[in-house]
Scaffold this motif. Structure first.
Motif, mmCIF file in Angstrom:
data_model
loop_
_atom_site.group_PDB
_atom_site.id
_atom_site.type_symbol
_atom_site.label_atom_id
_atom_site.label_comp_id
_atom_site.label_asym_id
_atom_site.label_seq_id
_atom_site.Cartn_x
_atom_site.Cartn_y
_atom_site.Cartn_z
ATOM 1 N N CYS A 233 0.833 -1.209 0.000
ATOM 2 C CA CYS A 233 0.000 0.000 0.000
ATOM 3 C C CYS A 233 0.870 1.263 0.000
ATOM 4 C CB CYS A 233 -0.912 0.018 1.220
ATOM 5 S SG CYS A 233 -2.135 -1.299 1.172
ATOM 6 N N CYS A 234 0.242 2.344 -0.455
ATOM 7 C CA CYS A 234 0.907 3.642 -0.495
ATOM 8 C C CYS A 234 1.093 4.162 0.934
ATOM 9 C CB CYS A 234 0.049 4.604 -1.314
ATOM 10 S SG CYS A 234 0.582 6.322 -1.260
ATOM 11 N N GLU A 235 2.288 4.604 1.256
ATOM 12 C CA GLU A 235 2.564 5.064 2.621
ATOM 13 C C GLU A 235 2.071 6.486 2.884
ATOM 14 O OE1 GLU A 235 6.579 4.352 3.979
ATOM 15 O OE2 GLU A 235 6.629 2.365 3.062
ATOM 16 N N ALA A 236 1.519 7.113 1.851
ATOM 17 C CA ALA A 236 0.968 8.457 2.072
ATOM 18 C C ALA A 236 -0.534 8.412 2.312
ATOM 19 C CB ALA A 236 1.276 9.358 0.884
ATOM 20 N N CYS A 237 -1.246 7.522 1.586
ATOM 21 C CA CYS A 237 -2.703 7.521 1.704
ATOM 22 C C CYS A 237 -3.261 6.176 2.148
ATOM 23 C CB CYS A 237 -3.344 7.928 0.378
ATOM 24 S SG CYS A 237 -3.138 6.674 -0.904
ATOM 25 N N GLY A 238 -2.441 5.137 2.169
ATOM 26 C CA GLY A 238 -2.884 3.832 2.642
ATOM 27 C C GLY A 238 -3.577 2.962 1.604
ATOM 28 N N ASP A 267 0.674 7.839 -8.284
ATOM 29 C CA ASP A 267 -0.349 8.896 -8.357
ATOM 30 C C ASP A 267 -0.187 9.891 -7.209
ATOM 31 O OD1 ASP A 267 -1.428 7.933 -10.630
ATOM 32 O OD2 ASP A 267 -3.155 6.956 -9.680
ATOM 33 N N CYS A 268 -0.056 9.379 -5.994
ATOM 34 C CA CYS A 268 0.153 10.267 -4.844
ATOM 35 C C CYS A 268 1.445 11.043 -5.004
ATOM 36 C CB CYS A 268 0.218 9.459 -3.540
ATOM 37 S SG CYS A 268 -1.367 9.386 -2.682
ATOM 38 N N ALA A 269 2.487 10.364 -5.490
ATOM 39 C CA ALA A 269 3.775 11.043 -5.661
ATOM 40 C C ALA A 269 3.599 12.273 -6.538
ATOM 41 C CB ALA A 269 4.793 10.086 -6.282
HETATM 42 ZN ZN LIG Z 1 -1.310 7.227 -2.100
#
Ligand SMILES: [Zn+2]
Length: 282
Positions: A233-238, A267-269
């Motif tokens: 999972c993404c460590e910024a948004c989970g 995408d978050c990056a």
């Molecule tokens: Zn994310």
């Protein structure tokens, strides 16, 4: 290292080409040199570079003589003929043989004289042909280098929008967004054909070195510091990242004063941190 196309050779060819071709040729060379300098393709440059050479130096009249004893020489001349007409690299092994056989053909013109037509001429001096071959080879090397090198990470200033602020807050850190940087570094490696696994070479037989990405966080950067630490999972948004491609980024946490290492979905990056990257497999 790939160098810009040789200036003297470029001038030599540009002086020879007719006006119509010259402009396109020089524009393509200029664009390619910019890409070589940047070590990556500029958007839409690839097609223009190819068409600058694809227009050819001249129309080659060569036709293979299948009754000739020296089949190798015929093959070399055919490769040269293709390079003259279409600007691909010269993939023969012996340019001297190719040139000798090619010009001998042009002097004889068997297919024309047989029909009693007036003898045409091939109006390109040998030194111009040699310069063109060398440039076509340099161009081919550069295109391979650009196609096989990892595009660079781009950091853009994204500013604080409500969405960005919300995400940063939910991470339970006080990330200073101005300190965001990518943990991707680049190194030269011997290029490999993805399908066959064979090592790739330049037109002159030297190893083709290309840029590969690797991940290196700063010394002392703290991992697993955000609230979202589920594997995959993404460590910024989970959110889960099914592609498994992540952008490794780091930034300063104002709360702890520490450098925080994070694996973030691409995408978050891009949208939260302004880091445009293809991502790497974690
Ligand atoms: Zn994310």
């Amino acid at each position: 290292m790939i160098k810009p196309l040789n200036k003297k050779l470029v001038k030599k060819i540009a002086d020879f080409l007719p006006d119509g071709k010259r402009k396109k040729f020089l524009a393509g060379v200029d664009l390619l040199n910019q890409c070589i300098e940047a070590e990556e393709w500029i958007p839409h440059a690839s097609r223009k570079v190819e068409s600058a050479f694809y227009q050819g130096l001249a129309r080659s009249p060569f036709k293979s003589d299948y009754s000739a004893k020296d089949r190798k020489a015929q093959e070399e001349a055919w490769q040269l003929s293709h390079c003259i007409s279409f600007g691909g690299g010269f993939s023969g092994k012996n340019l001297d043989t190719a040139i000798k056989t090619f010009y001998e053909y042009c002097e004889r013109w068997p297919s024309y004289t047989a029909h009693g037509k007036p003898k045409p001429s091939f109006p390109v001096p040998e030194d111009i042909v040699r310069a063109w071959v060398e440039l076509a080879n340099q161009k081919t090397d550069a295109v391979m280098f650009l196609n096989l090198s990892r595009p660079k990470v781009k950091i853009t200033d994204i500013g604080l929008s409500p969405k960005v602020t919300k995400t940063l807050k939910e991470m339970e850190l006080d990330i200073d967004i101005r300190t965001i940087k990518s943990a991707i570094k680049y190194r030269y490696v011997h290029a490999v054909d993805e399908k066959t696994g064979e090592k790739l070479h330049r037109m002159n037989g030297e190893p083709l070195m290309v840029l590969e990405a690797y991940v290196e966080f700063s010394n002392g950067a703290v991992h697993n510091a955000t609230r979202f630490q589920n594997p995959g999972c993404c460590e910024a948004c989970g959110k889960p990242i099914p592609s498994r491609f992540f952008a490794p980024v780091e930034a300063k946490d104002r709360k702890s004063g520490k450098q925080i290492a994070m694996w973030i979905g691409t995408d978050c990056a891009k949208n939260i941190f302004g880091v445009k990257d293809l991502g790497v497999k974690k």
